[in-house]
Design a protein around this motif. Structure first.
Motif, PDB file in Angstrom:
ATOM      1  N   LEU A   1     153.754  59.889 -83.674  1.00 24.23           N
ATOM      2  CA  LEU A   1     153.338  58.876 -84.653  1.00 24.23           C
ATOM      3  C   LEU A   1     153.208  57.471 -84.067  1.00 24.23           C
ATOM      4  O   LEU A   1     152.288  56.747 -84.450  1.00 24.23           O
ATOM      5  CB  LEU A   1     154.300  58.868 -85.844  1.00 24.23           C
ATOM      6  N   PRO A   2     154.086  57.048 -83.147  1.00 25.09           N
ATOM      7  CA  PRO A   2     153.905  55.695 -82.607  1.00 25.09           C
ATOM      8  C   PRO A   2     152.553  55.478 -81.942  1.00 25.09           C
ATOM      9  O   PRO A   2     152.009  54.374 -81.994  1.00 25.09           O
ATOM     10  CB  PRO A   2     155.051  55.567 -81.594  1.00 25.09           C
ATOM     11  N   PHE A   3     151.990  56.504 -81.315  1.00 28.22           N
ATOM     12  CA  PHE A   3     150.702  56.354 -80.626  1.00 28.22           C
ATOM     13  C   PHE A   3     149.525  56.718 -81.511  1.00 28.22           C
ATOM     14  O   PHE A   3     148.524  55.999 -81.565  1.00 28.22           O
ATOM     15  CB  PHE A   3     150.689  57.231 -79.369  1.00 28.22           C
ATOM     16  N   PHE A   4     149.622  57.826 -82.234  1.00 22.64           N
ATOM     17  CA  PHE A   4     148.482  58.328 -83.006  1.00 22.64           C
ATOM     18  C   PHE A   4     148.543  57.988 -84.490  1.00 22.64           C
ATOM     19  O   PHE A   4     147.535  58.124 -85.187  1.00 22.64           O
ATOM     20  CB  PHE A   4     148.393  59.862 -82.871  1.00 22.64           C
ATOM     21  N   GLY A   5     149.709  57.572 -84.981  1.00 24.47           N
ATOM     22  CA  GLY A   5     149.923  57.475 -86.424  1.00 24.47           C
ATOM     23  C   GLY A   5     148.880  56.698 -87.193  1.00 24.47           C
ATOM     24  O   GLY A   5     148.409  57.143 -88.242  1.00 24.47           O
TER      25      GLY A   5
END
Length: 405
Positions: free
Chosen positions: A113-117
């Protein structure tokens, strides 16, 4: 059939059939070309393109109509859902046992989630996958990266199935999935297993016999009931395990959700018989799979704490197993955990000539191919058997095939 609309110009028809192309009030404002088409659901869809992009608009229209005919059409609006929104839906609707769900939720929320969220599903490209994975190199072990990558590929694969995106960017040729380093298993020696056993409290020593003599996993040993053992016929029936779900002990199915029967050696049966005499089974009731559910299961457990409770594997490892490993002169590592007893069991059976198929069944592996990949280097060398077979076929060594007329 779709069509391309020029929003900057319109055609006027005059008497006599003459046509005149004139500017509209939108001339020079916004995107010039707009593709209008009917989706499979009967609703009109549209997509706009800038000036000098008429060919791109026409190509999009042709591609869209072709996808509709093939049944592979994906609504562009469906891909606007963010990865975070879709991942939460996937986690909620995916079928997991609760312990797996807990671990998966943690990995998705911490590493994906931190990268793609905040990205829209349709905007995620193979380059993003490569960039994300490269940032994790050196921070996570290859095996952990491989597991998290598998979660990402599964989530985006589900998005393809739900017709939110046309294809999975994780499957692109330019994306190389991380692969765990395959380390060769070095089994414990018999004297090491005996030393570890001797370092445990008496009430826990039979656990070593079940691990090294029957190949049970730690959770399966902790969940073993007296009714699961047939001392007379010589069988152990593995039907459950004790595991931690959201910091609470529960009963659950064995790994791969399948029970199995394992031959019980006489030597292990004698140890268990004595253990039952010394430490009578304790009847305990725990939730089944999910601590929040009302379902409860009662089992007369063979192994319990000194307070007659179910054993927490983390507490057991910290307070009992690792001290026993150190006392045996072995450095505690991940490779010397209680799982090492299964490797001892596997190496012993292979050394005795047991088949990979039978070993896979006893270990509870879903795929014998996995068993072969893990333990193939432990199989006895066949060179001497090959020499003996040919010598027996052709007779004395002095009468080889070249000497026969």
């Amino acid at each position: 059939m779709g069509h391309v609309e020029d929003r900057w110009y319109k055609t006027l028809r005059h008497e006599g059939g003459r046509k005149e192309r004139v500017k509209t009030q939108l001339f020079g404002k916004g995107l010039r070309y707009r593709v209008r088409y009917i989706g499979p659901d009967g609703k009109e869809r549209k997509k706009s393109f800038p000036d000098r992009a008429k060919r791109e608009a026409e190509a999009f229209m042709v591609s869209t109509e072709t996808d509709k005919l093939r049944g592979s059409y994906v609504d562009p609006l469906a891909g606007r859902m963010t990865f975070a929104e879709y991942a939460e839906t996937w986690l909620r609707t995916r079928s997991f046992d609760e312990s797996t769900r807990e671990v998966t939720e943690h990995r998705v929320r911490k590493y994906l989630l931190p990268f793609f969220g905040s990205r829209q599903l349709a905007s995620i490209k193979p380059g993003h996958i490569r960039e994300w994975d490269a940032a994790l190199v050196g921070k996570l072990a290859p095996a952990t990266r491989a597991v998290i990558f598998a979660h990402l590929r599964t989530i985006l694969g589900a998005a393809v199935d739900d017709e939110r995106i046309a294809k999975n960017p994780c499957s692109a040729k330019s994306v190389t999935p991380p692969r765990p380093v395959q380390r060769r298993i070095v089994p414990l020696r018999y004297d090491q297993v005996s030393a570890i056993r001797g370092g445990l409290a008496q009430r826990y020593r039979a656990m070593v016999d079940l691990g090294a003599g029957c190949g049970l996993r730690q959770g399966e040993i902790l969940g073993l009931g007296v009714d699961d053992i047939d001392l007379d016929a010589g069988w152990v029936h593995v039907t459950r395990q004790v595991k931690l779900v959201r910091s609470r002990l529960v009963f659950g199915l064995p790994k791969n959700d399948r029970d199995r029967r394992i031959p019980l050696p006489d030597s292990v049966a004698l140890v268990l018989h004595q253990h039952i005499d010394d430490f009578p089974p304790v009847v305990l009731t725990l939730p089944w799979e999910n601590p929040a559910d009302e379902e409860r299961v009662t089992v007369p457990l063979l192994f319990t704490t000194t307070r007659r409770g179910a054993i927490n594997r983390h507490t057991f490892d910290d307070k009992s197993w690792r001290p026993a490993v150190r006392a045996a002169g072995i450095t505690p590592t991940r490779a010397t955990g209680m799982h090492a007893l299964r490797h001892f069991y596997a190496s012993s059976l292979l050394d005795a000539g047991e088949s990979i198929k039978a070993l896979a069944s006893y270990l509870g592996h879903a795929d014998p191919g996995f068993t072969l990949r893990v333990y193939t280097h432990l199989m006895p060398a066949s060179e001497e058997r090959t020499r003996n077979a040919i010598d027996n076929l052709f007779g004395p060594a002095t009468e080889g095939p070249g000497s026969r007329s």
